[in-house]
Design a protein around this motif. Structure first.
Motif, PDB file in Angstrom:
ATOM      1  N   ASN A   1     -44.947   4.237  -4.175  1.00 31.73           N
ATOM      2  CA  ASN A   1     -45.323   5.631  -4.388  1.00 31.73           C
ATOM      3  C   ASN A   1     -46.111   6.190  -3.206  1.00 31.73           C
ATOM      4  N   ILE A   2     -46.949   5.347  -2.605  1.00 29.05           N
ATOM      5  CA  ILE A   2     -47.729   5.794  -1.451  1.00 29.05           C
ATOM      6  C   ILE A   2     -46.812   6.117  -0.275  1.00 29.05           C
ATOM      7  N   SER A   3     -45.843   5.232   0.007  1.00 35.21           N
ATOM      8  CA  SER A   3     -44.926   5.475   1.121  1.00 35.21           C
ATOM      9  C   SER A   3     -44.062   6.701   0.855  1.00 35.21           C
ATOM     10  N   GLU A   4     -43.671   6.905  -0.418  1.00 34.01           N
ATOM     11  CA  GLU A   4     -42.891   8.098  -0.767  1.00 34.01           C
ATOM     12  C   GLU A   4     -43.748   9.355  -0.601  1.00 34.01           C
ATOM     13  N   TYR A   5     -45.017   9.252  -0.974  1.00 30.56           N
ATOM     14  CA  TYR A   5     -45.933  10.385  -0.835  1.00 30.56           C
ATOM     15  C   TYR A   5     -46.063  10.791   0.639  1.00 30.56           C
ATOM     16  N   ILE A   6     -46.211   9.798   1.514  1.00 32.34           N
ATOM     17  CA  ILE A   6     -46.343  10.093   2.940  1.00 32.34           C
ATOM     18  C   ILE A   6     -45.036  10.658   3.502  1.00 32.34           C
ATOM     19  N   ASN A   7     -43.914  10.104   3.067  1.00 30.32           N
ATOM     20  CA  ASN A   7     -42.609  10.618   3.514  1.00 30.32           C
ATOM     21  C   ASN A   7     -42.401  12.064   3.063  1.00 30.32           C
ATOM     22  N   ASN A   8     -42.833  12.357   1.860  1.00 27.99           N
ATOM     23  CA  ASN A   8     -42.671  13.719   1.332  1.00 27.99           C
ATOM     24  C   ASN A   8     -43.608  14.717   2.009  1.00 27.99           C
ATOM     25  N   HIS A   9     -44.637  14.201   2.663  1.00 24.95           N
ATOM     26  CA  HIS A   9     -45.576  15.057   3.394  1.00 24.95           C
ATOM     27  C   HIS A   9     -45.542  14.694   4.888  1.00 24.95           C
ATOM     28  N   ARG A  10     -44.331  14.516   5.373  1.00 33.64           N
ATOM     29  CA  ARG A  10     -44.126  14.033   6.743  1.00 33.64           C
ATOM     30  C   ARG A  10     -44.799  14.961   7.776  1.00 33.64           C
ATOM     31  N   GLU A  11     -44.579  16.258   7.649  1.00 31.95           N
ATOM     32  CA  GLU A  11     -45.123  17.191   8.634  1.00 31.95           C
ATOM     33  C   GLU A  11     -46.649  17.181   8.643  1.00 31.95           C
ATOM     34  N   GLU A  12     -47.244  17.127   7.437  1.00 36.67           N
ATOM     35  CA  GLU A  12     -48.700  17.088   7.354  1.00 36.67           C
ATOM     36  C   GLU A  12     -49.242  15.796   7.950  1.00 36.67           C
ATOM     37  N   PHE A  13     -48.524  14.687   7.695  1.00 37.86           N
ATOM     38  CA  PHE A  13     -48.948  13.394   8.245  1.00 37.86           C
ATOM     39  C   PHE A  13     -48.904  13.429   9.770  1.00 37.86           C
ATOM     40  N   GLN A  14     -47.818  13.969  10.324  1.00 38.43           N
ATOM     41  CA  GLN A  14     -47.687  14.032  11.778  1.00 38.43           C
ATOM     42  C   GLN A  14     -48.757  14.939  12.390  1.00 38.43           C
ATOM     43  N   LYS A  15     -49.057  16.039  11.711  1.00 36.84           N
ATOM     44  CA  LYS A  15     -50.096  16.952  12.202  1.00 36.84           C
ATOM     45  C   LYS A  15     -51.449  16.261  12.237  1.00 36.84           C
TER      46      LYS A  15
END
Length: 273
Positions: A9-23
Motif C-alpha cells: 500500500n505504501i509503494s502504491e501510495y507513492i506511485n499514485n502521488h508520483r509528481e508530488e514525490f518527485q517535487k
C-alpha cells in the motif's frame, strides 16, 4: 495479524502521488536538481525514474532486484565519470523523501499506530538504502579499477616498442623503471612479436635503464633464455656501469646466451655496414 504498515500500500501510495514525490525529492537535492538534464544527456540516466524504481525495491524488500539495479547504476556512473557527490546527495534525498511520504501515508490512517511495525519498516527502508549504496560503490570501484588496469596495460604495451629495422632484425629500446607488472608485459610482448614478426635478432637497448632489482634481473635473464628457445638471437646494448656491477655481485652472467655491445649505434652499424 494484519499490520498497519502494508508495504504494498505504501509503494502504491507513492506511485499514485508520483509528481508530488518527485517535487519533494527535487527540493531535497538542490545541487542534483540543477544537473538532472546534464546527467541524462551525459550518461542517459533518468534520475527521477530511477528514484521511483529504487523506492519500489526498498519498500517491497526486493533485495535481488535492488542489488542488480545498484550494480548497473555503479557501472553507468563510473563509465561516464559522473560526480559521486551528486549520487550521494541524490540517494540521501530519496531516503528523506521516502520517509516524508511514509509520514503522509501514516497521517491518513486513523488507526492506532503499531510501534513494532514502525521499527520493522524503519529497518527495512534504511537497510535497503544502505544495501543499494554499498552495492553501487562496489560496482563503481570495480569498473574504475578494471578501466585503470586496462589503460595501464595499454600504456605499458606502448612503452615496450619492438621496432623492426630489417626483415629479420628488430630493436627494443627500454627506458624507465622495472616492476613485476612491466616485466610481464616485456616477456609477453617479446615472445609474441618474435613469432609474429619472424625476428631472428632482437637488439635490446638498456641505456635508459639505470637500475633493476635482483628479482627483475633474474626475470630479465629468463626473457633472454626465452628468446633463445624461440630460435632467435638477443643482443644487449647500453648496459650502465651500476647495473653491470649489480649483475656481477649477484653472480649473473648473460654472455652464455646473449651478446653484449657498448651502444645501439655500434650494433646497428655492425649489422648494416
Amino acid at each position: 495479524m494484519e499490520t498497519y504498515y502494508d508495504t504494498k500500500n505504501i509503494s502504491e501510495y507513492i506511485n499514485n502521488h508520483r509528481e508530488e514525490f518527485q517535487k519533494k525529492l527535487l527540493s531535497e537535492a538542490v545541487n542534483v536538481a540543477s544537473n538532472i538534464e546534464s546527467i541524462l544527456k551525459e550518461g542517459n540516466i533518468d534520475l527521477l525514474k530511477n528514484a521511483q524504481k529504487l523506492v519500489l525495491y526498498v519498500v517491497e524488500s526486493r533485495s535481488n532486484e535492488l542489488i542488480t539495479f545498484a550494480k548497473e547504476e555503479g557501472i553507468a556512473w563510473a563509465k561516464y565519470s559522473l560526480t559521486l557527490a551528486f549520487k550521494l546527495e541524490w540517494v540521501h534525498a530519496i531516503r528523506r523523501a521516502l520517509w516524508y511520504f511514509i509520514k503522509l501515508y501514516d497521517s491518513i490512517n486513523e488507526n492506532v499506530k503499531f510501534v513494532d511495525d514502525f521499527f520493522e519498516l524503519e529497518k527495512k527502508v534504511n537497510d535497503g538504502i544502505d544495501e543499494f549504496l554499498n552495492s553501487f560503490f562496489i560496482s563503481y570501484s570495480q569498473y574504475k579499477d578494471e578501466l585503470i588496469l586496462s589503460q595501464r596495460k595499454l600504456v605499458e604495451h606502448l612503452s615496450v616498442p619492438i621496432i623492426p629495422v630489417s626483415q629479420a632484425v628488430a630493436v627494443l629500446p627500454l627506458i624507465g623503471t622495472f616492476d613485476s607488472y612491466r616485466m610481464d608485459i616485456i616477456e609477453e610482448k617479446v615472445l609474441t612479436d618474435i613469432a609474429k614478426l619472424r625476428i631472428l635478432t632482437l637488439i635490446i637497448d638498456l641505456s635508459g635503464i639505470s637500475d633493476m632489482d635482483e628479482i627483475n634481473i633474474s626475470r630479465f635473464q629468463k626473457v633472454l633464455i626465452g628468446i633463445t628457445l624461440m630460435g632467435a638471437k638477443s643482443v644487449i646494448t647500453g648496459l650502465r656501469p651500476e647495473l653491470v656491477r649489480k649483475m656481477v655481485h649477484l653472480g649473473i652472467d648473460l654472455t652464455s646466451f646473449t651478446e653484449t655491445k657498448a651502444t645501439l649505434q655500434q650494433t646497428l652499424n655492425s649489422y648494416f655496414s
